[in-house]
Enzyme design. Sequence first.
Site, PDB file in Angstrom:
ATOM      1  N   LYS A 280      28.249  51.142  43.990  1.00 60.13           N
ATOM      2  CA  LYS A 280      28.123  49.910  42.524  1.00 60.13           C
ATOM      3  C   LYS A 280      26.032  49.563  42.489  1.00 60.13           C
ATOM      4  O   LYS A 280      26.116  49.665  43.857  1.00 60.13           O
ATOM      5  CB  LYS A 280      28.487  48.810  43.301  1.00 60.13           C
ATOM      6  CG  LYS A 280      28.928  47.424  41.917  1.00 60.13           C
ATOM      7  CD  LYS A 280      30.156  46.878  42.253  1.00 60.13           C
ATOM      8  CE  LYS A 280      29.903  46.161  40.706  1.00 60.13           C
ATOM      9  NZ  LYS A 280      31.400  44.842  41.026  1.00 60.13           N
ATOM     10  N   GLU A 365      46.999  36.881  40.065  1.00 58.18           N
ATOM     11  CA  GLU A 365      46.955  34.990  39.805  1.00 58.18           C
ATOM     12  C   GLU A 365      48.091  35.044  39.703  1.00 58.18           C
ATOM     13  O   GLU A 365      48.254  34.002  40.520  1.00 58.18           O
ATOM     14  CB  GLU A 365      45.868  35.646  38.253  1.00 58.18           C
ATOM     15  CG  GLU A 365      44.831  35.614  38.427  1.00 58.18           C
ATOM     16  CD  GLU A 365      44.075  36.886  37.963  1.00 58.18           C
ATOM     17  OE1 GLU A 365      43.080  36.874  37.757  1.00 58.18           O
ATOM     18  OE2 GLU A 365      44.763  37.688  37.682  1.00 58.18           O
ATOM     19  N   ARG A 393      46.676  34.309  33.285  1.00 55.35           N
ATOM     20  CA  ARG A 393      47.817  35.005  33.093  1.00 55.35           C
ATOM     21  C   ARG A 393      48.799  34.767  34.097  1.00 55.35           C
ATOM     22  O   ARG A 393      49.216  35.483  34.500  1.00 55.35           O
ATOM     23  CB  ARG A 393      46.239  36.174  34.220  1.00 55.35           C
ATOM     24  CG  ARG A 393      45.527  36.499  33.020  1.00 55.35           C
ATOM     25  CD  ARG A 393      44.420  37.284  33.643  1.00 55.35           C
ATOM     26  NE  ARG A 393      44.721  38.555  34.537  1.00 55.35           N
ATOM     27  CZ  ARG A 393      44.667  39.821  34.524  1.00 55.35           C
ATOM     28  NH1 ARG A 393      44.404  40.158  33.155  1.00 55.35           N
ATOM     29  NH2 ARG A 393      45.089  40.430  35.224  1.00 55.35           N
TER      30      ARG A 393
END
Length: 628
Positions: A280, A365, A393
């Site tokens: 990344k 979640e 969610r």
Amino acid sequence: MLLDQIHGPEDLKALTAEQLEQLAAETRQFLIEKLSVTGGHLASNLGVVELTIALHYLFDSPTDKFIYDVGHQSYVHKMLTGRMGRFDTLRKYHGMCGFVKRAESEHDVWEAGHSSTSLSAAMGMAVARDLNRDANRVVALIGDGALTGGMALEALNHIGHEKRKLMVILNDNEMSIAPNVGALSNYLARIRSDRHYKKAKEEVEHLIKKVPAIGGTLAKTAERLKDAFKYMVVPGVWFEELGLTYFGPIDGHNLPLLIETLKQADKVNGPVLVHVITTKGKGYSPAEADSHTWHGISPYKIESGQVLKTVGPPMYTEVFGKTLIELAEQDPRLVAITPAMPGGSGLLPFAKRFPDRMFDVGIAEQHAATFSAGLATIGLKPVFAVYSTFLQRAYDQVVHDICRANLNVIFAIDRAGFVGPDGETHHGVYDIAYLRSIPNMVLMMPKDENELRHMMKTAVSYNDGPIAVRYARINGLGVPMDETLKEIPIGTWEVVRPGNDAVILAVGPMIPAALEAAEAMAKEGTQVRVVNARFIKPMDEAMLNAIAGEDIPVITVEEGTQLGGFGSGVLEFYSLQGIYGLRIKLVGVPDYFVEHGSVKEQRQEVGLTAERLVQELQTLVPRKRQRA
């Protein structure tokens, strides 16, 4: 520049290997320069440059379907599909979206701002392709963090069962937004660290082939031996057991290797998983060194990596985090839970101060909500810190596992209201409507950062069920902070400006606009009362009854959906009380998805402004305006 010659994916097909490498370098430089002005998701896109180029070089978008999970890593895809000229408008009002968007290009076949959706969408597209007797490829790209989401695991199970031709590319950069957590993350780490897997696999298979097949018993023994060795030395066994052919792990920045591996994976007539290791922030040292900060970044100086931020009052998120530490020092029952957003939710200082009382459950979640419920059953005080858009969610868990059982779970709902450049997938404008309707829920929102502190104290002291405090992704107002925290009586509002000609019931960040409108109306001779409707549920019924007795016009204003929101609650209250004939106007977010831009532009678009409130007041109180 070679990049200037790329107007669509077809322009990549004739490039040489050397030219593809040059294109990758130019692409990185383009992203670093453009995002230094606009801001955006830099680190994640720098990490997928070679992977995206390889996909568009080999395959044929949009006939072949590329499904990006979340979509914040799609900038290179946008560049290669004819949108380089729009990057100056990235994440700006009426400009190019920071995520994949179907209305923006035929190459954007799936759009999402939440993680772990790409595999399910890809499976749907693969089934539709087969039913239509088409022959296109379906390629889903998902990160190692998103793979921990339950929805992704459900999709993997289905993909392996159906055995349809489908390619899953696991972009493994060892970090989603925060460092990945959990058993699956550890499993991927073991695969990454096994440098000799290929040689070991080949040696085992060669050994077994040497065993003479002199009977069924020996053949079965050899097969069991092969399986045993496979579990010891061959990576990706878990994916293989699910029914996907596994390739990797491979270097995601080695273009020739990527292209060759994707070619081989494409030959498999069934589901395959290509495990790609990427870095990344690749190619820009500040982003490589701190990919968390550079995941979503504000404008910056390229040379130094210095982020250009305006100086002002602290953000609500920061105030929440500091207050939580203060409360946790007083109450050992208090613990914090986050679904992979410790930095974004302001919990990193809490984690440092109370490492044993901080739980990052990953992108999960639903689990976070029910995990919080479990903690509450044993007498702890769980604080579930979550963005409004991500709490959606876990709706069933909030209803079924928390509110139905009336458990003492505290919801710290960040990014409530408009969120600016992240746009429609991330706006937190629906939580009022979906939480207000659930029995046992208490829902509040502060008028400023000082009141947020007192609301946190109120929530921790509350012992009668679930309670939520929602706050915006903005800076506070710069008000003085009280040293001593105090509880706010549940269901009470406060008058922040007196007036007897009309009332504005304002929620949270709408109070400044209401005060400005009241000041403008005062110049016309109309005295407007402004009420801080800090409790969305339960509402201040005594004040509502008193207003009805005065028979003066009422405006409700909220940075949330108008349908089913706070204003609807006011109407419902009067209806249930049998109070009719009041002049009431609801002002909120209308029934459509508001796109990206600045928060100010989004508020102006939907009329959450002082000017709009003045117009409504002038209509509701015409006699006063005429006398003035």
